[in-house]
Design a protein around this motif. Structure first.
Motif, PDB file in Angstrom:
ATOM      1  N   ALA A  47       0.814  -1.223   0.000  1.00  0.00           N
ATOM      2  CA  ALA A  47       0.000   0.000   0.000  1.00  0.00           C
ATOM      3  C   ALA A  47       0.845   1.269   0.000  1.00  0.00           C
ATOM      4  CB  ALA A  47      -0.935   0.005   1.211  1.00  0.00           C
ATOM      5  N   THR A  48       2.154   1.127   0.101  1.00  0.00           N
ATOM      6  CA  THR A  48       3.045   2.289   0.163  1.00  0.00           C
ATOM      7  C   THR A  48       3.694   2.519  -1.199  1.00  0.00           C
ATOM      8  OG1 THR A  48       3.516   1.835   2.498  1.00  0.00           O
ATOM      9  CG2 THR A  48       5.039   3.297   1.333  1.00  0.00           C
ATOM     10  N   PRO A  49       3.540   3.710  -1.776  1.00  0.00           N
ATOM     11  CA  PRO A  49       4.117   3.985  -3.097  1.00  0.00           C
ATOM     12  C   PRO A  49       5.646   3.944  -3.084  1.00  0.00           C
ATOM     13  CG  PRO A  49       2.417   5.600  -2.554  1.00  0.00           C
ATOM     14  CD  PRO A  49       2.701   4.831  -1.298  1.00  0.00           C
ATOM     15  N   THR A  50       6.225   3.665  -4.217  1.00  0.00           N
ATOM     16  CA  THR A  50       7.675   3.643  -4.382  1.00  0.00           C
ATOM     17  C   THR A  50       8.254   5.036  -4.124  1.00  0.00           C
ATOM     18  OG1 THR A  50       7.559   1.846  -5.984  1.00  0.00           O
ATOM     19  CG2 THR A  50       9.530   3.245  -6.061  1.00  0.00           C
ATOM     20  N   GLY A  51       9.369   5.062  -3.361  1.00  0.00           N
ATOM     21  CA  GLY A  51      10.087   6.312  -3.114  1.00  0.00           C
ATOM     22  C   GLY A  51       9.302   7.350  -2.344  1.00  0.00           C
ATOM     23  N   SER A  52       8.439   6.922  -1.416  1.00  0.00           N
ATOM     24  CA  SER A  52       7.513   7.868  -0.779  1.00  0.00           C
ATOM     25  C   SER A  52       7.799   8.161   0.684  1.00  0.00           C
ATOM     26  CB  SER A  52       6.085   7.338  -0.913  1.00  0.00           C
ATOM     27  OG  SER A  52       5.924   6.116  -0.184  1.00  0.00           O
ATOM     28  N   VAL A  53       8.677   7.408   1.349  1.00  0.00           N
ATOM     29  CA  VAL A  53       8.858   7.610   2.791  1.00  0.00           C
ATOM     30  C   VAL A  53      10.268   8.087   3.106  1.00  0.00           C
ATOM     31  CG1 VAL A  53       7.104   5.897   3.356  1.00  0.00           C
ATOM     32  CG2 VAL A  53       9.501   5.211   3.283  1.00  0.00           C
ATOM     33  N   ASP A  54      10.370   8.862   4.176  1.00  0.00           N
ATOM     34  CA  ASP A  54      11.662   9.387   4.634  1.00  0.00           C
ATOM     35  C   ASP A  54      12.405   8.377   5.498  1.00  0.00           C
ATOM     36  OD1 ASP A  54      11.285  12.173   3.623  1.00  0.00           O
ATOM     37  OD2 ASP A  54       9.606  12.130   5.031  1.00  0.00           O
ATOM     38  N   LEU A  55      11.654   7.543   6.197  1.00  0.00           N
ATOM     39  CA  LEU A  55      12.232   6.511   7.056  1.00  0.00           C
ATOM     40  C   LEU A  55      11.338   5.287   7.020  1.00  0.00           C
ATOM     41  CD1 LEU A  55      13.985   5.339   9.440  1.00  0.00           C
ATOM     42  CD2 LEU A  55      12.455   6.594  11.000  1.00  0.00           C
ATOM     43  N   VAL A  56      11.930   4.126   6.802  1.00  0.00           N
ATOM     44  CA  VAL A  56      11.215   2.857   6.952  1.00  0.00           C
ATOM     45  C   VAL A  56      12.056   1.999   7.888  1.00  0.00           C
ATOM     46  CG1 VAL A  56      12.237   1.966   4.788  1.00  0.00           C
ATOM     47  CG2 VAL A  56      10.227   0.853   5.783  1.00  0.00           C
ATOM     48  N   HIS A  57      11.415   1.448   8.914  1.00  0.00           N
ATOM     49  CA  HIS A  57      12.196   0.729   9.932  1.00  0.00           C
ATOM     50  C   HIS A  57      11.400  -0.435  10.510  1.00  0.00           C
ATOM     51  CE1 HIS A  57      10.429   2.958  13.624  1.00  0.00           C
ATOM     52  NE2 HIS A  57       9.775   3.399  12.581  1.00  0.00           N
ATOM     53  N   ALA A  58      12.138  -1.343  11.165  1.00  0.00           N
ATOM     54  CA  ALA A  58      11.552  -2.514  11.824  1.00  0.00           C
ATOM     55  C   ALA A  58      12.457  -2.904  12.976  1.00  0.00           C
ATOM     56  CB  ALA A  58      11.413  -3.674  10.841  1.00  0.00           C
ATOM     57  N   HIS A  59      11.844  -3.323  14.079  1.00  0.00           N
ATOM     58  CA  HIS A  59      12.608  -3.693  15.272  1.00  0.00           C
ATOM     59  C   HIS A  59      12.081  -5.008  15.838  1.00  0.00           C
ATOM     60  CE1 HIS A  59      14.299   0.380  15.262  1.00  0.00           C
ATOM     61  NE2 HIS A  59      13.065   0.768  14.970  1.00  0.00           N
ATOM     62  N   LYS A  60      13.001  -5.915  16.121  1.00  0.00           N
ATOM     63  CA  LYS A  60      12.653  -7.227  16.672  1.00  0.00           C
ATOM     64  C   LYS A  60      11.605  -7.922  15.805  1.00  0.00           C
ATOM     65  CE  LYS A  60      15.473  -6.804  20.111  1.00  0.00           C
ATOM     66  NZ  LYS A  60      16.166  -5.607  19.622  1.00  0.00           N
ATOM     67  N   VAL A  61      11.762  -7.814  14.499  1.00  0.00           N
ATOM     68  CA  VAL A  61      10.870  -8.450  13.536  1.00  0.00           C
ATOM     69  C   VAL A  61      11.622  -9.503  12.740  1.00  0.00           C
ATOM     70  CG1 VAL A  61       9.407  -8.101  11.505  1.00  0.00           C
ATOM     71  CG2 VAL A  61       9.377  -6.418  13.356  1.00  0.00           C
ATOM     72  N   PHE A  62      12.690  -9.112  12.078  1.00  0.00           N
ATOM     73  CA  PHE A  62      13.413 -10.025  11.201  1.00  0.00           C
ATOM     74  C   PHE A  62      14.153 -11.117  11.976  1.00  0.00           C
ATOM     75  CE2 PHE A  62      13.796  -6.162   8.196  1.00  0.00           C
ATOM     76  CZ  PHE A  62      12.477  -6.320   7.821  1.00  0.00           C
ATOM     77  N   VAL A  63      14.328 -10.936  13.277  1.00  0.00           N
ATOM     78  CA  VAL A  63      14.980 -11.987  14.078  1.00  0.00           C
ATOM     79  C   VAL A  63      14.093 -13.221  14.206  1.00  0.00           C
ATOM     80  CG1 VAL A  63      16.352 -10.334  15.387  1.00  0.00           C
ATOM     81  CG2 VAL A  63      14.125 -11.009  16.258  1.00  0.00           C
ATOM     82  N   TYR A  64      12.797 -13.100  13.889  1.00  0.00           N
ATOM     83  CA  TYR A  64      11.862 -14.213  14.024  1.00  0.00           C
ATOM     84  C   TYR A  64      11.372 -14.762  12.682  1.00  0.00           C
ATOM     85  CZ  TYR A  64      11.535 -12.354  18.785  1.00  0.00           C
ATOM     86  OH  TYR A  64      11.834 -11.893  20.033  1.00  0.00           O
ATOM     87  N   LEU A  65      11.633 -14.077  11.598  1.00  0.00           N
ATOM     88  CA  LEU A  65      11.034 -14.444  10.316  1.00  0.00           C
ATOM     89  C   LEU A  65      11.936 -15.368   9.499  1.00  0.00           C
ATOM     90  CD1 LEU A  65       9.478 -11.072   9.088  1.00  0.00           C
ATOM     91  CD2 LEU A  65       8.402 -12.919  10.381  1.00  0.00           C
ATOM     92  N   PRO A  66      11.335 -16.245   8.696  1.00  0.00           N
ATOM     93  CA  PRO A  66      12.132 -17.042   7.766  1.00  0.00           C
ATOM     94  C   PRO A  66      12.917 -16.129   6.828  1.00  0.00           C
ATOM     95  CG  PRO A  66       9.877 -17.863   7.902  1.00  0.00           C
ATOM     96  CD  PRO A  66       9.899 -16.563   8.641  1.00  0.00           C
TER      97      PRO A  66
END
Length: 246
Positions: free
Chosen positions: A140-159
């Motif tokens: 739902a987020t357009p290409t090149g539209s955000v100043d910051l995209v982040h994630a915390h304690k998410v990828f440590v659990y994902l395949p």
């Protein structure tokens, strides 16, 4: 007892020393099942007379870990421009979101979160837009539209394959000059104490990724590393990595 309930019970016995548990989600996809129950966590925080941030920090990391992580992110980003549009993957309890919003006062704060029981709390944060989350993309987020995209304690659990998909999506949605930040378990996070903790607790829920491969993969997508910072994780640590889009 069903096989699914038995499996969930077994996983929760493994998770119990870390102060987290697996609960029923809105999907059978293991990549998007929530770990923390909103009702139980909010109730426990109230009983302990603590904020959600402080309660989760004390139970699953160390006191002050959330604010330390957010401070490290902005220190490494060293951005002097106002971040007007921010996107977070897997905001969960909203502890990082609340800190970032107070710091930056963005016009729009997009959140992708699959745990339905946390959505009312996230919806109460200023200028939040809850995007439809499929657990794999930022569609739902357009290409090149955000100043910051982040994630915390998410990828440590994902395949790994899910993490790679999200990384590619983060590189897509961030604007030129914008910031991408997330934490992972990589080879630099491991030491004897951490591996002993994981082996003794049979903590099979964590997923690793190669740091050198990761930097190369994101460099091909226009992301250059600004720096890293180790942050606490139950039984060990992760590395927060901060990138800028060319």
């Amino acid at each position: 007892m069903s096989a699914l309930a038995a499996a969930r019970g077994g996983m929760n016995r493994v998770l119990r020393p870390f102060g987290v548990q697996m609960v029923r989600g809105r999907s059978d996809d293991p990549a998007i099942q929530p770990f923390l129950s909103a009702r139980r966590t909010l109730t426990a925080a109230r009983r302990a007379d603590l904020s959600i941030e402080d309660y989760i920090d004390r139970r699953s990391a160390v006191p002050g870990a959330t604010v330390e992580t957010v401070n490290a992110l902005f220190r490494l980003a060293d951005s002097r421009e106002k971040m007007q549009r921010i996107c977070e993957i897997g905001a969960g309890s909203g502890r990082y979101a609340a800190r970032v919003i107070v710091s930056e006062h963005p016009d729009t704060y997009e959140i992708y979160e699959t745990a339905g029981d946390w959505l009312p709390r996230l919806r109460s944060l200023p200028n939040v837009v809850l995007q439809p989350a499929d657990g794999h993309t930022l569609s739902a987020t357009p290409t090149g539209s955000v100043d910051l995209v982040h994630a915390h304690k998410v990828f440590v659990y994902l395949p790994l394959v899910v993490t790679i998909g999200y990384l590619d999506e983060m590189a897509r949605v961030v604007r030129p000059g914008g910031i991408v930040a997330f934490d992972v378990v990589n080879e630099d996070c491991l030491d004897d104490e951490m591996t002993r903790n994981w082996v003794s607790s049979r903590a099979t829920l964590y997923c690793m990724i190669s740091r050198s491969w990761l930097l190369g993969h994101l460099a091909q997508r226009g992301l250059s590393l600004l720096g890293g910072h180790f942050v606490p994780l139950s039984g060990g640590r992760t590395e927060l990595l901060v990138f800028r889009k060319a």
